[in-house]
Design a protein around this motif. Sequence first.
Motif, PDB file in Angstrom:
ATOM      1  N   TYR A  11       7.238 -34.363 -21.266  1.00  0.00           N
ATOM      2  CA  TYR A  11       5.922 -34.788 -21.749  1.00  0.00           C
ATOM      3  C   TYR A  11       4.839 -33.854 -21.210  1.00  0.00           C
ATOM      4  O   TYR A  11       3.892 -33.505 -21.921  1.00  0.00           O
ATOM      5  N   GLU A  12       4.974 -33.475 -19.946  1.00  0.00           N
ATOM      6  CA  GLU A  12       3.977 -32.598 -19.337  1.00  0.00           C
ATOM      7  C   GLU A  12       3.988 -31.222 -19.993  1.00  0.00           C
ATOM      8  O   GLU A  12       2.928 -30.614 -20.194  1.00  0.00           O
ATOM      9  N   ARG A  44       4.825 -37.024 -10.105  1.00  0.00           N
ATOM     10  CA  ARG A  44       3.904 -37.722  -9.190  1.00  0.00           C
ATOM     11  C   ARG A  44       2.763 -38.389  -9.946  1.00  0.00           C
ATOM     12  O   ARG A  44       1.961 -39.113  -9.344  1.00  0.00           O
ATOM     13  N   GLY A  45       2.676 -38.115 -11.242  1.00  0.00           N
ATOM     14  CA  GLY A  45       1.594 -38.679 -12.028  1.00  0.00           C
ATOM     15  C   GLY A  45       0.263 -38.107 -11.590  1.00  0.00           C
ATOM     16  O   GLY A  45       0.132 -36.911 -11.338  1.00  0.00           O
ATOM     17  N   HIS A  46      -0.725 -38.961 -11.461  1.00  0.00           N
ATOM     18  CA  HIS A  46      -2.064 -38.533 -11.054  1.00  0.00           C
ATOM     19  C   HIS A  46      -2.312 -38.886  -9.586  1.00  0.00           C
ATOM     20  O   HIS A  46      -3.446 -39.171  -9.186  1.00  0.00           O
ATOM     21  N   GLY A  47      -1.230 -38.865  -8.820  1.00  0.00           N
ATOM     22  CA  GLY A  47      -1.341 -39.169  -7.398  1.00  0.00           C
ATOM     23  C   GLY A  47      -1.426 -40.648  -7.104  1.00  0.00           C
ATOM     24  O   GLY A  47      -1.771 -41.038  -5.984  1.00  0.00           O
ATOM     25  N   ASP A  48      -1.101 -41.486  -8.097  1.00  0.00           N
ATOM     26  CA  ASP A  48      -1.237 -42.933  -7.917  1.00  0.00           C
ATOM     27  C   ASP A  48       0.097 -43.667  -7.966  1.00  0.00           C
ATOM     28  O   ASP A  48       0.140 -44.897  -7.970  1.00  0.00           O
ATOM     29  N   LEU A  98       5.233 -44.237 -20.747  1.00  0.00           N
ATOM     30  CA  LEU A  98       5.477 -43.058 -19.911  1.00  0.00           C
ATOM     31  C   LEU A  98       4.657 -41.839 -20.358  1.00  0.00           C
ATOM     32  O   LEU A  98       4.042 -41.168 -19.515  1.00  0.00           O
ATOM     33  N   PRO A  99       4.626 -41.514 -21.658  1.00  0.00           N
ATOM     34  CA  PRO A  99       3.724 -40.423 -22.064  1.00  0.00           C
ATOM     35  C   PRO A  99       2.265 -40.700 -21.707  1.00  0.00           C
ATOM     36  O   PRO A  99       1.526 -39.793 -21.327  1.00  0.00           O
ATOM     37  N   MET A 100       1.862 -41.959 -21.827  1.00  0.00           N
ATOM     38  CA  MET A 100       0.480 -42.318 -21.534  1.00  0.00           C
ATOM     39  C   MET A 100       0.165 -42.127 -20.047  1.00  0.00           C
ATOM     40  O   MET A 100      -0.939 -41.685 -19.685  1.00  0.00           O
ATOM     41  N   LEU A 101       1.129 -42.448 -19.181  1.00  0.00           N
ATOM     42  CA  LEU A 101       0.909 -42.274 -17.747  1.00  0.00           C
ATOM     43  C   LEU A 101       0.813 -40.793 -17.379  1.00  0.00           C
ATOM     44  O   LEU A 101       0.141 -40.436 -16.407  1.00  0.00           O
ATOM     45  N   VAL A 102       1.492 -39.933 -18.137  1.00  0.00           N
ATOM     46  CA  VAL A 102       1.363 -38.495 -17.926  1.00  0.00           C
ATOM     47  C   VAL A 102      -0.003 -38.015 -18.414  1.00  0.00           C
ATOM     48  O   VAL A 102      -0.641 -37.162 -17.792  1.00  0.00           O
TER      49      VAL A 102
END
Length: 260
Positions: A87-88, A109-113, A186-190
């Motif tokens: 996705y990234e 790691r996502g956005h560090g959250d 999952l795509p949305m969290l990326v």
Amino acid sequence: MSITKQAPIAPATVASDLTASDLRAALAAGWSDFKTHPIFGLFFAAIYVLAGVFITYALLEWGEFFWLVLTSAGFPLLAPFTAVGLYEISRRREAGMPMSWKAVLGALRGHGDEQIMSMGVILFVAFGFWLLVAHGVFAIFMAEVGTGTTHIEFFTTAPGLAMLVVGSMVGGLMALAFYAITVVSLPMLVDREVDFITAIIVSLATVRSNKFVLLGWAVFIAVALFVAMIPGFLGLFIVLPVLGHATWHLYKRAVSHPSA
């Protein structure tokens, strides 16, 4: 492609007019992403394939044919988490951003959250839950033929065939449920800084608003992954990256963010 029918699901707007042409367009875009950056797709596919080969070898060595069947049936549940890096890649290519291993691997790691890692935990728990449920179904039907029957022989008996039917139905329902909560989340969290609960709600809303099209996408994914696993998991080197990239493009078609 423009979105003509929408449903507001804070903090996003969900399309309700997906068609088969959108699936074809997503697959074409996914194939383009893979061809442009194949090394990343092959890397993530290799992780998934090597895990599958290791589990298969270990269970065969231990003579656990039954657990091999259960693990193979539930293994696709882990595929969405494997696709996070894909996705990234699609996100960065779409935005014209440079590619690097650090950035792509850092997507986990996502956005560090830790929201993506939380989703990963959910998927691994789902996989474990599937194994427990499937073993329970097996035990119920195995009791009808007695303890003298081997696992391989059991699958040729009437109770064994009935177990396969019931197990497939139960597994299909579980797989559909987890597909519904991950296909967009999952795509949305990326893509966005949102919590995983919100992402799941948007994912469920997207599936609910496009039931038939996204059900068709789920069936296509299941069949494609199953077929790709048959030749020693080798087909996954192509199928998994293309499906991962395609899922990103389907997410971008289905979900918009008014604040963007």
